[in-house]
Design an enzyme around this catalytic site. Structure first.
Site, PDB file in Angstrom:
ATOM      1  N   LYS A  41      -0.300  21.476  12.541  1.00 41.78           N
ATOM      2  CA  LYS A  41      -0.839  22.766  12.157  1.00 41.78           C
ATOM      3  C   LYS A  41      -2.284  22.665  11.701  1.00 41.78           C
ATOM      4  CE  LYS A  41       3.530  23.562   9.813  1.00 41.78           C
ATOM      5  NZ  LYS A  41       4.140  23.683   8.464  1.00 41.78           N
ATOM      6  N   GLU A  97      -8.271  18.440  17.092  1.00 45.00           N
ATOM      7  CA  GLU A  97      -7.560  17.926  15.914  1.00 45.00           C
ATOM      8  C   GLU A  97      -8.356  18.218  14.648  1.00 45.00           C
ATOM      9  OE1 GLU A  97      -5.140  16.957  14.496  1.00 45.00           O
ATOM     10  OE2 GLU A  97      -3.879  15.546  15.551  1.00 45.00           O
ATOM     11  N   ASP A  98      -7.668  18.242  13.527  1.00 46.10           N
ATOM     12  CA  ASP A  98      -8.388  18.416  12.266  1.00 46.10           C
ATOM     13  C   ASP A  98      -8.907  17.081  11.737  1.00 46.10           C
ATOM     14  OD1 ASP A  98      -5.699  17.677  11.914  1.00 46.10           O
ATOM     15  OD2 ASP A  98      -5.637  18.409   9.865  1.00 46.10           O
ATOM     16  N   ASP A 101      -7.527   9.776  11.244  1.00 47.74           N
ATOM     17  CA  ASP A 101      -7.379   8.893  10.085  1.00 47.74           C
ATOM     18  C   ASP A 101      -7.202   7.459  10.610  1.00 47.74           C
ATOM     19  OD1 ASP A 101      -6.101   7.579   7.800  1.00 47.74           O
ATOM     20  OD2 ASP A 101      -5.874   9.556   6.942  1.00 47.74           O
ATOM     21  N   LYS A 129     -12.166   9.772   9.305  1.00 47.08           N
ATOM     22  CA  LYS A 129     -12.310   8.794   8.211  1.00 47.08           C
ATOM     23  C   LYS A 129     -12.423   7.412   8.840  1.00 47.08           C
ATOM     24  CE  LYS A 129      -9.498  11.023   4.627  1.00 47.08           C
ATOM     25  NZ  LYS A 129      -8.157  10.995   3.992  1.00 47.08           N
ATOM     26  N   VAL A 151      -8.499  14.784   1.337  1.00 45.49           N
ATOM     27  CA  VAL A 151      -9.141  16.085   1.529  1.00 45.49           C
ATOM     28  C   VAL A 151      -8.134  17.145   1.967  1.00 45.49           C
ATOM     29  CG1 VAL A 151     -11.487  15.250   1.947  1.00 45.49           C
ATOM     30  CG2 VAL A 151      -9.902  15.414   3.863  1.00 45.49           C
ATOM     31  N   ARG A 163      -3.670  24.629   2.589  1.00 44.26           N
ATOM     32  CA  ARG A 163      -4.178  24.820   3.955  1.00 44.26           C
ATOM     33  C   ARG A 163      -5.094  26.032   4.067  1.00 44.26           C
ATOM     34  NH1 ARG A 163      -1.460  21.498   7.764  1.00 44.26           N
ATOM     35  NH2 ARG A 163       0.741  21.160   7.354  1.00 44.26           N
TER      36      ARG A 163
END
Ligand code: PRP
Length: 178
Positions: A41, A97-98, A101, A129, A151, A163
């Protein structure tokens, strides 16, 4: 006491960077009718804001995946919860994508989608990151590199909270260390 250490990226900064990314995409995908794939999401606001800034023909679809990184399995694995509605063979696809990682999720997702023989696959991520990377992944369009901090906001959550914040904030340690 605030739940947040500070705002890391303001709504204005996100807006400026998203505009610049959309300009790059307009240039690179003109006449290619790319298919943008939003990964639910976390990417929802970035996906929505970015796509509204496009000035080219484009289509959208969504996937929901559940990732198990090296902490829970030895190799990393992506389970598809919701797959694409349509075939992608011969299409130019852009995964949105947000956060990148460890890189596990995107590396595996890209492998899965590559087997469907699209014309090309690119990755567009709001945040990365780099300090956390375990699996190398080429990010073709990147919003911001961020430090290894927790974050939240603008789609990113901690246990489904935060969110809907309009900006990206560093969560205070007291929230997740208690
Ligand atoms: C986040 C993010 C990526 C993944 C990145 O998803 O959206 O899919 O983790 O991590 P990795 O690079 O270490 O694989 P999350 O599982 O938090 O789901 P969400 O987008 O629904 O919040």
């Amino acid at each position: 006491m605030s739940e947040f250490e500070r705002v890391l990226i303001s709504k204005e900064e996100i807006d400026r960077r998203t505009t610049a990314l959309a300009e790059e995409l307009n240039r690179d995908y003109a006449g290619k009718n790319p298919l943008f794939i939003g990964i639910l999401k976390g990417s929802i606001f970035f996906f929505s804001d970015l796509l509204q800034k496009l000035q080219i023909e484009a289509e959208m679809d969504f996937m929901a995946i559940s990732s198990y990184g090296a902490g829970t399995t030895s190799s990393g694995y992506v389970r598809i919860i919701k797959d694409l509605d349509r075939h992608i063979d011969g299409r130019h696809v852009v995964i949105v994508e947000d956060m990148v990682d460890s890189g596990t999720t995107l590396a595996h997702l890209k492998e899965v989608l590559a087997t469907r023989e699209p014309a090309s696959i690119a990755i567009c991520a709001l945040l990365s990151k780099p300090e956390r990377r375990r699996t190398p992944v080429d990010i073709d369009y990147l919003g911001f590199e961020v430090p290894d901090e927790f974050v939240v906001g603008y789609g990113l959550d901690y246990a489904e909270k935060y969110r809907v914040l309009p900006d990206v904030r560093i969560l205070d340690r007291s929230v997740y260390e208690k």
